[in-house]
Enzyme design. Structure first.
Site, PDB file in Angstrom:
ATOM      1  N   ASP A 118       1.689   9.617   4.691  1.00 12.04           N
ATOM      2  CA  ASP A 118       2.585  10.544   5.578  1.00 12.04           C
ATOM      3  C   ASP A 118       3.320  11.698   4.784  1.00 12.04           C
ATOM      4  O   ASP A 118       3.379  11.446   3.518  1.00 12.04           O
ATOM      5  CB  ASP A 118       3.760   9.550   6.352  1.00 12.04           C
TER       6      ASP A 118
HETATM    7  N1  URA Z   1       2.202   3.382   5.965  1.00 10.95           N
HETATM    8  C1  URA Z   1       3.136   4.380   6.385  1.00 10.95           C
HETATM    9  O1  URA Z   1       3.898   3.842   7.478  1.00 10.95           O
HETATM   10  N2  URA Z   1       2.985   5.636   5.837  1.00 10.95           N
HETATM   11  C2  URA Z   1       2.218   5.958   4.694  1.00 10.95           C
HETATM   12  O2  URA Z   1       2.052   6.938   4.651  1.00 10.95           O
HETATM   13  C3  URA Z   1       1.262   4.808   4.227  1.00 10.95           C
HETATM   14  C4  URA Z   1       1.363   3.483   4.939  1.00 10.95           C
END
Ligand code: URA
Length: 249
Positions: A118
């Site tokens: 993310d």
């Molecule tokens: N889980 C999440 O919530 N975000 C990420 O970027 C990776 C794993």
């Protein structure tokens, strides 16, 4: 000319591919980039200009050229990037925000991320031009463990940690058992290490929400046998041959 061998069992190795996929399979460009080259008239199949990216190509027989040069299989490349928070795991952003491609442009070749992190997550991101390798690592059935350090917005009880360990209900189904380790508690936050073998969208954030908390900070510290180690944030390095082998490349 780019050729692969014929195999009846493996879809990846079937000789018929759409023209845009020929480029991604060769590790030369993303399908969307290839589509723009094709529609721009830069690609020929057996000497004939083809502007339809969905045109079927027989990899064993057809000769594909880009700007009149035969399409070559690019050398396989595997890199490990320490993605900072605030960078998107996409090539381009309509809002002009920074992307991981800004950080790996000095690698000098086309690379695709293996899964995603993310915008607000930092940590270990693999990138490669080997689409078969990327698919294998991302395949949930291979259960490649991913390790995250999490700062929760609240203090978490042992019961909440046990729920995370056992699996919590999410709107796309319950999570598989996870390893959860309390690293430390501060006055208002629990710091955890969470190891999961799945890679669903925003999974860790949603898991914390499922136990009535929230992620304040998320860092991926390991994927399979790979660790961030001493790599500075925002930098990348090539994987060693041994690391690629350990990951099943
Ligand atoms: N889980 C999440 O919530 N975000 C990420 O970027 C990776 C794993």
């Amino acid at each position: 000319m780019f050729k692969v061998s014929r195999s009846r069992n493996n879809r990846e190795d079937r000789p018929l591919k759409s023209l845009d996929r020929v480029f991604s399979k060769a590790g030369v460009a993303s399908r969307s980039e290839a589509r723009s080259w094709i529609s721009g008239g830069r690609v020929r199949v057996n000497g004939k200009s083809i502007r339809n990216p969905d045109h079927w190509v027989d990899l064993e027989r057809d000769r594909v050229t880009l700007d009149n040069k035969p399409l070559q299989q690019a050398a396989r490349r595997y890199i490990l990037l320490y993605k900072p928070k605030g960078y998107l795991t996409t090539r381009r952003d309509t809002e002009g925000r920074p992307t991981v491609y800004d950080l790996v442009s000095d690698a000098g070749i086309w690379l695709a991320p293996v899964g995603r992190l993310d915008l607000d997550t930092s940590g270990l991101l693999l990138m490669t031009n080997d689409t078969g390798f990327a698919d294998r690592i991302a395949d949930p059935e291979r259960k490649v463990p991913k390790v995250y350090q999490v700062k929760a917005a609240t203090l978490l009880s042992d019961g909440q940690l046990e729920q995370l360990r056992h699996g919590v209900p999410l709107n796309d189904g319950p999570t598989r058992p996870a390893q959860v380790r309390r690293l430390r508690d501060s006055a208002r936050h629990t710091h955890l290490e969470l190891t999961i073998a799945e890679g669903r969208n925003r999974q860790v954030r949603r898991m914390l929400e499922a136990v009535d908390s929230k992620v304040l900070k998320l860092v991926r510290t390991a994927v399979g046998p790979l660790r961030l180690g001493e790599l500075p944030i925002g930098k990348w390095r090539d994987l060693t041959v041994e690391e690629v082998r350990l990951l099943g490349g």
